[in-house]
Motif scaffolding. Structure first.
Motif: not given
Length: 479
Positions: A42-43, A56-59, A69-76, A347-349
């Motif tokens: 999911n993006y 455009e990123f992945v959660t 409980g620690v959030n991260q986001y990766s994308g472009y 990670i959405g790369a």
């Protein structure tokens, strides 16, 4: 707008696109937000109206940061025409709703910030050659929300058209990325903001910081639309700032470092003659004319006469003189991990990971960027009141602490005279000896004992203490 609709149509073919509700601010700015699913991932897709940047990123991919409980986001972020800049963001492990925001940039020029994330100060690291990462208890996101950025385009996971050929031309794209980040993650607007970088970050850090401040002024004057960046801290370890000072430091450090001499007395004399006769005049010509040809020539002359032969004068790793040249350290375990198809997907790369590709580096080389001094920009940043630290591991050769201290003592600000004349004092972490330092007002220098080029890798507890202190707007101090 047409670009977004076209992209949305393409995404709809690959998966499903659902319109997401817009906030009042989004509606006013005509920002667009939607969701898409591709290959089971999911993006979030976001278009920033003010800059035209697209995200455009992945959660919460589950990669690297596994603290509950620690959030991260990766994308472009799309920061220009066919310019897709990779980011990886980690919330602070403690008090993320109030913690400051910091960015990390590796150097090169043209090296990925995933080096810093996985080898130095990110939420996970590879221990004893393991093929999978484990949690890093000294991660910088213990204290701050951390944003790692691969720039310029072509570096790391970033891909597309690379029009950046110098530090100065890199800065606007990084600013544009931060603006788009604030639009998507508006809760981080107005947070205390820090820039942390290393190596070629001696160029990046001063220029990016000064550019951000110039944009803040333009926003206040109404000539630029955007959000001000509340820059409060700049930290640069083992940075490359000034060719004239630091080529000389290659010779001095090679002969007189605290581990073992790399050259003899006669070799020292010979190299100093070459420096004074050839390298220093070439660099001065670069400084005087500012032309690409003069600065590129300075880089070539100084490499041929000083850096190249010195770096090959013995069996040592230029990033840690304690290690042999055929066994570079730290290990590159993380690269294979980031080239794994399962990790790339999660990670959405969208491209194969490249740690330090040649093409972006060659663009910088063509303009002689390496030879240009950034002490003036650094002086402006310090004079503006930003808490600034130059620090260096004392086993690094390539951007050694002799040169970094010389740069620090050349910074022009209100405390410059007192700083230059101040002696180094012991720096401790919980009472344990960690290095030597000096501070005057908002400016500090630190030599770190027992550390190579990537200081947080070698001395993680020291690095985290230093990071927390400058992010609290404090000159560094012993504990």
């Amino acid at each position: 707008m047409q670009l977004f609709l076209f992209l949305a149509a393409l995404l709809a073919v690959a998966g499903r696109v659902n319109a997401a509700p817009l906030s009042e601010k989004d509606s006013q700015l005509h920002n667009k937000r939607s969701f898409v699913e591709r290959d089971g991932v999911n993006y979030t897709v976001f278009e920033h109206a003010a800059t035209g940047a697209r995200m455009e990123f992945v959660t919460n991919s589950g990669i690297c940061e596994t603290t509950k409980g620690v959030n991260q986001y990766s994308g472009y972020f799309s920061v220009g025409s066919n310019m897709n800049m990779w980011f990886w963001f980690f919330e602070a492990r403690n008090n993320p709703t109030t913690a400051p925001l910091a960015t990390w940039f590796n150097g090169g020029p043209g090296c990925s910030s995933m080096i810093g994330l996985f080898q130095e100060n990110g939420p996970c690291h590879f221990v004893d050659g393991s093929s999978t990462p484990s949690l890093n208890q000294y991660s910088f996101n213990n204290y701050a929300n951390m944003l790692y950025i691969d720039q310029p385009i072509g570096v790391g996971f970033s891909y597309g058209t690379d029009s950046v050929d110098s530090t100065v031309t890199a800065a606007p794209y990084v600013w544009k990325l931060i603006q788009a980040f604030f639009a998507q993650f508006s809760q981080y607007e107005n947070r205390d903001f820090g820039i942390m970088t290393e190596s070629y970050g001696g160029h990046y850090g001063p220029e990016f910081a000064e550019y951000f401040q110039q944009q803040n002024t333009a926003i206040s004057q109404g000539s630029v639309q955007g959000e001000k960046i509340n820059l409060i801290a700049l930290g640069i370890n083992n940075g490359w700032f000034d060719a004239k000072l630091q080529y000389k430091a290659y010779v001095d450090f090679s002969y007189n470092n605290t581990y073992s001499p790399l050259i003899s007395a006669s070799q020292y004399k010979s190299y100093m003659n070459s420096y004074n006769s050839n390298c220093a005049p070439a660099v001065q010509s670069c400084y005087s004319s500012g032309s690409n040809s003069a600065c590129e020539n300075a880089e070539n002359v100084c490499y041929q006469d000083i850096e190249g032969p010195l770096s090959e004068s013995g069996n040592f790793d230029v990033y840690d003189i304690r290690e042999p040249s055929n066994d570079p350290y730290p290990p590159e375990t993380y690269v294979n991990y980031l080239q794994s198809s399962s990790v790339v997907k999660a990670i959405g790369a969208q491209t194969t990971y490249q740690e330090c590709p040649n093409a972006p580096y060659n663009k910088f080389e063509s303009t002689g960027d390496d030879s240009r001094s950034f002490i003036s920009q650094l002086s402006d940043v310090v004079s503006s009141g930003v808490t600034t630290l130059l620090w260096a591991g004392d086993a690094d050769w390539i951007c050694n602490w002799f040169g970094v201290q010389a740069v620090a003592e050349s910074v022009n600000y209100s405390g410059a005279s007192a700083f230059k004349n101040k002696a180094l004092a012991p720096y401790t972490v919980n009472g344990a000896s960690a290095g030597t330092f000096k501070s005057v007002n908002n400016f500090s220098f630190l030599r770190v004992f027992g550390a190579g080029h990537e200081v947080p890798y070698y001395q993680p507890a020291v690095a985290l203490q230093v990071f927390e202190q400058i992010m609290q707007r404090k000159s560094i101090y012993s504990t």
